[in-house]
Design a protein around this motif. Structure first.
Motif: not given
Lengths: 295, 235
Positions: A48-52, A210-212, A225-230
């Motif tokens: 979500l941070g990355a999409y933000g 912020a890290g995202g 949407p799947l980068i979290g799993s990495t």
């Protein structure tokens, strides 16, 4: 034999990427270390941070660095919601956090993780997006240092340094550390346990999101949407490596993983094997240094 | 200054205290003695708020604080060094002391109180940067008492200040407690070391099986024969 120039370049990239890993893991670490909640939905909040950052760039032209404070502010808000919506009922009034509570919050955050990743798939679709932000490259002899990555690395270290100063030099920060060590004794000091747990959760989410945003500089066309799993598993390895609750441990663990993941491929080892090696390190760490590699 | 009025309390289904009433007078040292398991520490937990009584009232400075959460009590002037001291082991001695002054009441005077604590326990000044978990038992006791003093309390609650200390250190700590009383502080403490504690206190309570069996000015309680009976008698 690996090309030395290539190894040097990968080392530089690994160090810079490791700094970002450190911030992301730091978010997990604060929540885990203070409230003993293992946030299984951690990866989804990185996403979500990355999409933000992506949407702030798309609509407002923000570069990832400018998105960091915005994402952090959103993360803090989300953290308060997360605490009072999900954790408060379980942690309220407890002087010690039992295994049972840990299981309850584990399952609750696992459920949240499933919901978030599926809702994200529905909204953002599976197509990868990215932010094109490419400041120049600085030539350091044979090694080219991408300035975007360098700025992000510097910001990452600054974020960790600021959070460390906050935790060690302010009354509120010390109250958070006190709570993480003995909730009952903290109450005897006049520290409101609900307030501290909520603030620590909020800070953890602020750091994670912020890290995202910081991570997007390394994902020019790769936000899904799947980068979290990495990145969630990497965060867990880093926290265990550095020691839960140890703030500089996040940085040390982050750099270790960044270097491993980027430098091993220069020796002809594939990236997926490099990630596996990073996870394998956990076994000796858990066997011989359960409190992490930092004393 | 502090009254417990017919307090019942326990942990889950286990009742520990049965209708305990006691009081601590302003400017005095009150001591609770009695054998292991008599419920002494539970009384202190009721006063600091870590255990909520199932019956009775806790009144502090004319205010009923029975239902007040533990973390709201230091601001009123109740500070304690609990059972087992419960220092924050990974924080330095000095940070532990600072945290004692967390409430506005303590924080506004933190630097001056810190200086006072260091004068009371000069050893702590040398050990200020050491993590509390690495301090010796005596030093930890000093940090525990010092941390409570940092709150600028009007009543100091101490649970077994002599526990695990060498005899020389015990008399030193007791001398410091008397010094604090001379400075106007009210002290309420629990002690296993009954004889030594009764000698420095003004008023005493003897507990057995969750009840007060005898109380009075300490000179009346110092009858060793009677004390021995209180400790070992079954009925």
């Amino acid at each position: 034999m690996a090309d030395l120039g290539l190894v040097a370049a990968d080392l530089v990239v690994g160090l810079m990427l490791g700094c970002v890993f450190a911030v992301i893991a730091h978010g997990l670490n604060v929540i885990w270390g203070v409230t003993k909640v293992v946030n299984v939905a951690h990866g989804e909040f990185i996403m979500l941070g990355a999409y933000g950052a992506y949407y702030l760039n798309l609509y407002l032209g923000f570069n990832p660095l400018l998105s960091v404070p915005v994402d952090a502010a959103i993360g803090i808000g989300v953290g308060f919601l997360f605490y009072f919506g999900l954790l408060h009922r379980e942690l309220r009034g407890k002087e010690t956090i039992t295994r049972e509570s840990e299981m309850v919050t584990l399952v609750a955050t696992f459920g949240l993780s499933l919901i978030l990743s599926n809702v994200a798939l529905a909204i953002f679709k599976g197509d990868a997006v990215g932010i094109r932000w490419a400041p120049e490259t600085l030539a350091l002899g044979p090694v080219g240092v991408p300035l975007g990555g360098l700025y992000v690395a510097i910001s990452s270290v600054a974020i960790i340094a600021i959070s460390d100063l906050f935790l060690s030099r302010t009354y509120l920060g010390n109250a958070i550390r006190a709570y993480s060590q003995d909730i009952g004794a903290a109450q005897l000091m006049g520290i409101n346990p609900t307030r501290i747990a909520a603030i620590a959760t909020a800070i953890g989410f602020g750091l994670t999101m912020a890290g995202g945003a910081l991570l997007t500089v390394w994902l020019p066309v790769g936000i899904t949407p799947l980068i979290g799993s990495t990145y969630a598993p990497i965060s867990f390895v880093i926290v265990v490596l550095g020691g839960p609750g140890k703030m500089w441990g996040s940085l040390l663990g982050g750099l270790t993983l960044g270097i491993l993941i980027d430098v091993l491929p220069a020796f002809g080892i594939s990236t997926s094997i490099a990630v596996a090696v990073a996870f394998l390190i956990l076994i000796p760490v858990l066997l011989f240094a359960r409190e992490g590699i930092l004393r | 200054m502090l009254q417990l009025d017919h307090i019942d309390a326990g942990y889950g289904p286990v009742q520990v205290l049965g209708s305990v009433s006691l009081a601590a007078q302003e400017g005095s040292i009150t001591v609770i003695v009695g054998p292991n398991g008599a419920g002494k520490s539970t009384i202190l937990k009721v006063i600091t708020g870590l255990v909520r009584p199932t019956g009775g009232h806790v009144v502090f400075q004319e205010r009923d604080i029975t239902a007040l959460p533990a973390h709201d009590r230091p601001a009123l002037g109740i500070a304690s060094c609990p059972e087992g001291r419960r220092l924050f082991p990974l924080l330095t001695a000095e940070t532990n002391l600072r945290l004692g002054a967390y409430t506005p009441r303590g924080r506004n005077a933190a630097d001056a109180t810190m200086e006072y604590v260091y004068r009371l326990f000069p050893r702590l000044r040398e050990r200020a940067g050491v993590k509390a978990g690495r301090l010796s038992g005596g030093e930890q006791q000093m940090v525990g008492i010092g941390r409570a003093l940092m709150a600028k309390p009007s009543i100091l609650i101490l649970d077994e200040p002599s526990l695990g200390l060498a005899p020389k250190l015990v008399s030193e700590i007791f001398a410091k407690i008397q010094e604090l009383r001379k400075g106007g502080l009210t002290v309420l403490m629990v002690e296993q070391n009954a004889y030594a504690a009764l000698r420095i206190a003004d008023f005493g309570y003897v507990m057995q099986n969750g009840q007060v069996v005898r109380s009075g000015p300490t000179k009346d309680l110092l009858d060793l024969e009677a004390l021995r009976r209180d400790y070992f008698a079954t009925g």
